[in-house]
Design a protein around this motif. Structure first.
Motif, PDB file in Angstrom:
ATOM      1  N   PRO A  64     -35.162  -6.390  29.721  1.00 29.54           N
ATOM      2  CA  PRO A  64     -35.412  -6.959  28.390  1.00 29.54           C
ATOM      3  C   PRO A  64     -35.820  -8.426  28.435  1.00 29.54           C
ATOM      4  O   PRO A  64     -36.659  -8.873  27.630  1.00 29.54           O
ATOM      5  CB  PRO A  64     -34.072  -6.782  27.673  1.00 29.54           C
ATOM      6  CG  PRO A  64     -33.388  -5.673  28.376  1.00 29.54           C
ATOM      7  CD  PRO A  64     -33.826  -5.787  29.798  1.00 29.54           C
ATOM      8  N   LEU A  65     -35.259  -9.200  29.373  1.00 34.89           N
ATOM      9  CA  LEU A  65     -35.641 -10.608  29.486  1.00 34.89           C
ATOM     10  C   LEU A  65     -37.103 -10.741  29.889  1.00 34.89           C
ATOM     11  O   LEU A  65     -37.810 -11.641  29.402  1.00 34.89           O
ATOM     12  CB  LEU A  65     -34.739 -11.319  30.498  1.00 34.89           C
ATOM     13  CG  LEU A  65     -33.260 -11.453  30.124  1.00 34.89           C
ATOM     14  CD1 LEU A  65     -32.495 -12.160  31.231  1.00 34.89           C
ATOM     15  CD2 LEU A  65     -33.101 -12.202  28.807  1.00 34.89           C
ATOM     16  N   LEU A  66     -37.574  -9.858  30.760  1.00 39.17           N
ATOM     17  CA  LEU A  66     -38.988  -9.887  31.148  1.00 39.17           C
ATOM     18  C   LEU A  66     -39.880  -9.518  29.969  1.00 39.17           C
ATOM     19  O   LEU A  66     -40.971 -10.075  29.802  1.00 39.17           O
ATOM     20  CB  LEU A  66     -39.226  -8.943  32.316  1.00 39.17           C
ATOM     21  CG  LEU A  66     -38.585  -9.343  33.655  1.00 39.17           C
ATOM     22  CD1 LEU A  66     -38.820  -8.268  34.705  1.00 39.17           C
ATOM     23  CD2 LEU A  66     -39.119 -10.686  34.131  1.00 39.17           C
ATOM     24  N   VAL A  67     -39.433  -8.581  29.132  1.00 41.45           N
ATOM     25  CA  VAL A  67     -40.199  -8.203  27.942  1.00 41.45           C
ATOM     26  C   VAL A  67     -40.288  -9.388  26.980  1.00 41.45           C
ATOM     27  O   VAL A  67     -41.346  -9.676  26.406  1.00 41.45           O
ATOM     28  CB  VAL A  67     -39.558  -6.981  27.260  1.00 41.45           C
ATOM     29  CG1 VAL A  67     -40.211  -6.704  25.916  1.00 41.45           C
ATOM     30  CG2 VAL A  67     -39.670  -5.755  28.160  1.00 41.45           C
ATOM     31  N   ILE A  68     -39.172 -10.096  26.791  1.00 39.07           N
ATOM     32  CA  ILE A  68     -39.165 -11.289  25.928  1.00 39.07           C
ATOM     33  C   ILE A  68     -40.123 -12.344  26.472  1.00 39.07           C
ATOM     34  O   ILE A  68     -40.914 -12.942  25.723  1.00 39.07           O
ATOM     35  CB  ILE A  68     -37.737 -11.859  25.818  1.00 39.07           C
ATOM     36  CG1 ILE A  68     -36.842 -10.883  25.040  1.00 39.07           C
ATOM     37  CG2 ILE A  68     -37.748 -13.225  25.154  1.00 39.07           C
ATOM     38  CD1 ILE A  68     -35.377 -11.262  25.062  1.00 39.07           C
ATOM     39  N   ALA A 111     -33.216  -4.836  22.733  1.00 36.52           N
ATOM     40  CA  ALA A 111     -32.767  -4.158  23.951  1.00 36.52           C
ATOM     41  C   ALA A 111     -31.716  -4.985  24.683  1.00 36.52           C
ATOM     42  O   ALA A 111     -30.724  -4.445  25.187  1.00 36.52           O
ATOM     43  CB  ALA A 111     -33.967  -3.899  24.868  1.00 36.52           C
ATOM     44  N   ALA A 112     -31.908  -6.316  24.738  1.00 40.38           N
ATOM     45  CA  ALA A 112     -30.945  -7.162  25.445  1.00 40.38           C
ATOM     46  C   ALA A 112     -29.593  -7.187  24.736  1.00 40.38           C
ATOM     47  O   ALA A 112     -28.541  -7.181  25.385  1.00 40.38           O
ATOM     48  CB  ALA A 112     -31.499  -8.579  25.567  1.00 40.38           C
ATOM     49  N   LEU A 113     -29.613  -7.187  23.403  1.00 40.04           N
ATOM     50  CA  LEU A 113     -28.350  -7.230  22.663  1.00 40.04           C
ATOM     51  C   LEU A 113     -27.597  -5.901  22.716  1.00 40.04           C
ATOM     52  O   LEU A 113     -26.415  -5.856  22.365  1.00 40.04           O
ATOM     53  CB  LEU A 113     -28.618  -7.624  21.204  1.00 40.04           C
ATOM     54  CG  LEU A 113     -29.110  -9.063  20.991  1.00 40.04           C
ATOM     55  CD1 LEU A 113     -29.396  -9.311  19.525  1.00 40.04           C
ATOM     56  CD2 LEU A 113     -28.093 -10.065  21.508  1.00 40.04           C
ATOM     57  N   ARG A 114     -28.263  -4.845  23.159  1.00 37.34           N
ATOM     58  CA  ARG A 114     -27.584  -3.555  23.306  1.00 37.34           C
ATOM     59  C   ARG A 114     -26.906  -3.418  24.661  1.00 37.34           C
ATOM     60  O   ARG A 114     -26.159  -2.452  24.875  1.00 37.34           O
ATOM     61  CB  ARG A 114     -28.589  -2.417  23.106  1.00 37.34           C
ATOM     62  CG  ARG A 114     -29.011  -2.240  21.649  1.00 37.34           C
ATOM     63  CD  ARG A 114     -29.950  -1.076  21.476  1.00 37.34           C
ATOM     64  NE  ARG A 114     -30.245  -0.848  20.058  1.00 37.34           N
ATOM     65  CZ  ARG A 114     -31.086   0.068  19.611  1.00 37.34           C
ATOM     66  NH1 ARG A 114     -31.727   0.840  20.477  1.00 37.34           N
ATOM     67  NH2 ARG A 114     -31.291   0.218  18.321  1.00 37.34           N
ATOM     68  N   VAL A 115     -27.152  -4.345  25.573  1.00 40.22           N
ATOM     69  CA  VAL A 115     -26.490  -4.303  26.876  1.00 40.22           C
ATOM     70  C   VAL A 115     -25.051  -4.776  26.697  1.00 40.22           C
ATOM     71  O   VAL A 115     -24.801  -5.862  26.181  1.00 40.22           O
ATOM     72  CB  VAL A 115     -27.227  -5.186  27.901  1.00 40.22           C
ATOM     73  CG1 VAL A 115     -26.497  -5.186  29.230  1.00 40.22           C
ATOM     74  CG2 VAL A 115     -28.667  -4.697  28.077  1.00 40.22           C
ATOM     75  N   ARG A 116     -24.108  -3.963  27.107  1.00 41.29           N
ATOM     76  CA  ARG A 116     -22.701  -4.273  26.903  1.00 41.29           C
ATOM     77  C   ARG A 116     -22.078  -4.847  28.177  1.00 41.29           C
ATOM     78  O   ARG A 116     -22.393  -4.415  29.288  1.00 41.29           O
ATOM     79  CB  ARG A 116     -21.936  -3.005  26.493  1.00 41.29           C
ATOM     80  CG  ARG A 116     -22.314  -2.523  25.106  1.00 41.29           C
ATOM     81  CD  ARG A 116     -21.773  -3.491  24.056  1.00 41.29           C
ATOM     82  NE  ARG A 116     -22.348  -3.222  22.741  1.00 41.29           N
ATOM     83  CZ  ARG A 116     -23.336  -3.899  22.203  1.00 41.29           C
ATOM     84  NH1 ARG A 116     -23.899  -4.879  22.890  1.00 41.29           N
ATOM     85  NH2 ARG A 116     -23.782  -3.625  21.006  1.00 41.29           N
ATOM     86  N   PRO A 117     -21.185  -5.837  28.025  1.00 42.48           N
ATOM     87  CA  PRO A 117     -20.523  -6.408  29.211  1.00 42.48           C
ATOM     88  C   PRO A 117     -19.647  -5.370  29.910  1.00 42.48           C
ATOM     89  O   PRO A 117     -19.103  -4.461  29.281  1.00 42.48           O
ATOM     90  CB  PRO A 117     -19.666  -7.541  28.628  1.00 42.48           C
ATOM     91  CG  PRO A 117     -20.220  -7.811  27.273  1.00 42.48           C
ATOM     92  CD  PRO A 117     -20.780  -6.519  26.785  1.00 42.48           C
ATOM     93  N   GLU A 118     -19.533  -5.526  31.208  1.00 47.06           N
ATOM     94  CA  GLU A 118     -18.653  -4.681  32.002  1.00 47.06           C
ATOM     95  C   GLU A 118     -17.429  -5.486  32.388  1.00 47.06           C
ATOM     96  O   GLU A 118     -17.518  -6.681  32.692  1.00 47.06           O
ATOM     97  CB  GLU A 118     -19.380  -4.206  33.268  1.00 47.06           C
ATOM     98  CG  GLU A 118     -20.603  -3.335  32.973  1.00 47.06           C
ATOM     99  CD  GLU A 118     -21.371  -2.986  34.230  1.00 47.06           C
ATOM    100  OE1 GLU A 118     -21.102  -3.613  35.287  1.00 47.06           O
ATOM    101  OE2 GLU A 118     -22.249  -2.107  34.163  1.00 47.06           O
ATOM    102  N   ALA A 144     -38.613  -6.225  20.460  1.00 44.13           N
ATOM    103  CA  ALA A 144     -38.109  -5.136  21.301  1.00 44.13           C
ATOM    104  C   ALA A 144     -37.198  -5.664  22.401  1.00 44.13           C
ATOM    105  O   ALA A 144     -36.137  -5.076  22.687  1.00 44.13           O
ATOM    106  CB  ALA A 144     -39.283  -4.368  21.907  1.00 44.13           C
ATOM    107  N   GLY A 145     -37.586  -6.786  23.004  1.00 44.57           N
ATOM    108  CA  GLY A 145     -36.775  -7.340  24.084  1.00 44.57           C
ATOM    109  C   GLY A 145     -35.433  -7.849  23.595  1.00 44.57           C
ATOM    110  O   GLY A 145     -34.397  -7.637  24.248  1.00 44.57           O
TER     111      GLY A 145
END
Length: 328
Positions: A128-132, A306-313, A302-303
């Motif tokens: 997502p960072l590359l898309v942004i 998508a990035a905000l949908r990544v959840r921390p582990e 879109a980026g």
């Protein structure tokens, strides 16, 4: 859900005004846009301070110093950078850079607090960072092509505008992290009263900035009609509109949305601000965005989503070595 989304849309439409103010009055220096906006906001905060007077009375001297720091960097310095960037590089590129803030803040918060909040998985975050980055590059390419087509093109001015926009991103990355630190350290305090305290703290800073700007122009012999410039009614009206709608009513609508929607969804709806600001900028130009700009906007949105949908582990706790029996 629909009411919450409409509140978020209303907030984005009002926050977009911030990005076109410097374009509506281009003959006014960015510093005057900044102190004028926050002077209006500080005056609007005074009746709110009276309503929260009991909670404000509980703030210590250290709390007020922190409120001054947050107001100075998160309000005045941020908007000085942003308005200066817009006047030099135009509206689209600074708006796109500011549109990355939700992701930049999330990444910086994760790097700083991953022991408490979990760690973002970089293999899922990098695409997502590359898309942004590709979206920003598309808009930059389109804006740079427009600039080169002008007879009086000033590439250095455009580059400085882009750099100032990055400075605005830095300021508003620092602000929410520092503000959240104070709120976590004072769970017994009212977040609303704390926001009001920052508005009140902005007022003396804006007054001092206005006086310094006026005095500096007088000493330097600047040909600018202070204190309200060549279009006083337009200036006062714009500052009051931005102070009321962008600084206060927009935040109120966003808080209403935050109460009705899941936190993950609210973070994604911040793109309404970016889309509104870009729409206003091209409306002022009287033209449709070029296909490359539209592609860049789509990639940015879109980026970010998508990035905000990544959840921390969750970060596993370090395993301590077992105690050894004492030596005989």
């Amino acid at each position: 859900m629909w009411i919450g989304t409409l509140y978020a849309l209303a907030a984005g439409l009002m926050w977009g005004l911030v990005f076109v103010g410097p374009l509506l009055l281009p003959e006014y220096p960015a510093a005057l846009h900044t102190v004028g906006r926050y002077l209006a906001f500080g005056l609007i905060a005074l009746p709110l301070a009276w309503a929260d007077r009991r909670a404000l009375a509980q703030l210590s001297r250290a709390d007020w110093i922190e409120a001054l720091k947050l107001a100075a960097i998160g309000n005045l310095l941020y908007y000085l950078f942003l308005s200066s960037a817009i006047q030099r590089a135009g509206g689209p590129l600074p708006t796109m850079l500011i549109g990355t803030l939700p992701v930049v803040i999330a990444v910086c918060a994760n790097l700083r607090d991953n022991g408490r909040d979990g760690r973002l998985p970089w293999p899922r975050l990098v695409p997502p960072l590359l898309v942004i980055a590709a979206g920003i590059a598309c808009v930059n390419q389109a804006e740079f092509a427009v600039l080169r087509a002008q007879a009086d093109a000033d590439v250095g001015r455009y580059a400085l505008g882009a750099l100032l926009a990055v400075g605005a991103v830095v300021c508003w990355t620092w602000y929410p992290l520092r503000n959240a630190d104070w709120l976590r350290a004072h769970p017994d305090r009212s977040p609303r009263a704390w926001a009001t305290a920052q508005g009140v703290a902005t007022l003396p800073l804006a007054l001092a900035g206005y006086a310094l700007l006026w005095g500096g122009m007088a000493v330097g012999g600047a040909e600018f009609d202070m204190p309200l410039g060549p279009r006083p009614l337009a200036f006062i009206g714009l500052m009051l509109a931005i102070g009321l709608f962008a600084s206060w009513l927009g935040t109120l609508c966003w808080n209403q949305a935050s109460q009705r929607l899941p936190t993950a969804l609210v973070g994604q709806l911040i793109v309404f601000e970016t889309l509104a600001a870009l729409s206003y900028a091209f409306m002022l130009r009287g033209e449709w965005p070029a296909p490359l700009v539209l592609a860049g906007i789509a990639l940015l949105v879109a980026g970010v989503i998508a990035a905000l949908r990544v959840r921390p582990e969750r970060v596993p706790a370090p395993v301590s070595a077992p105690d050894r029996p004492p030596a005989p």
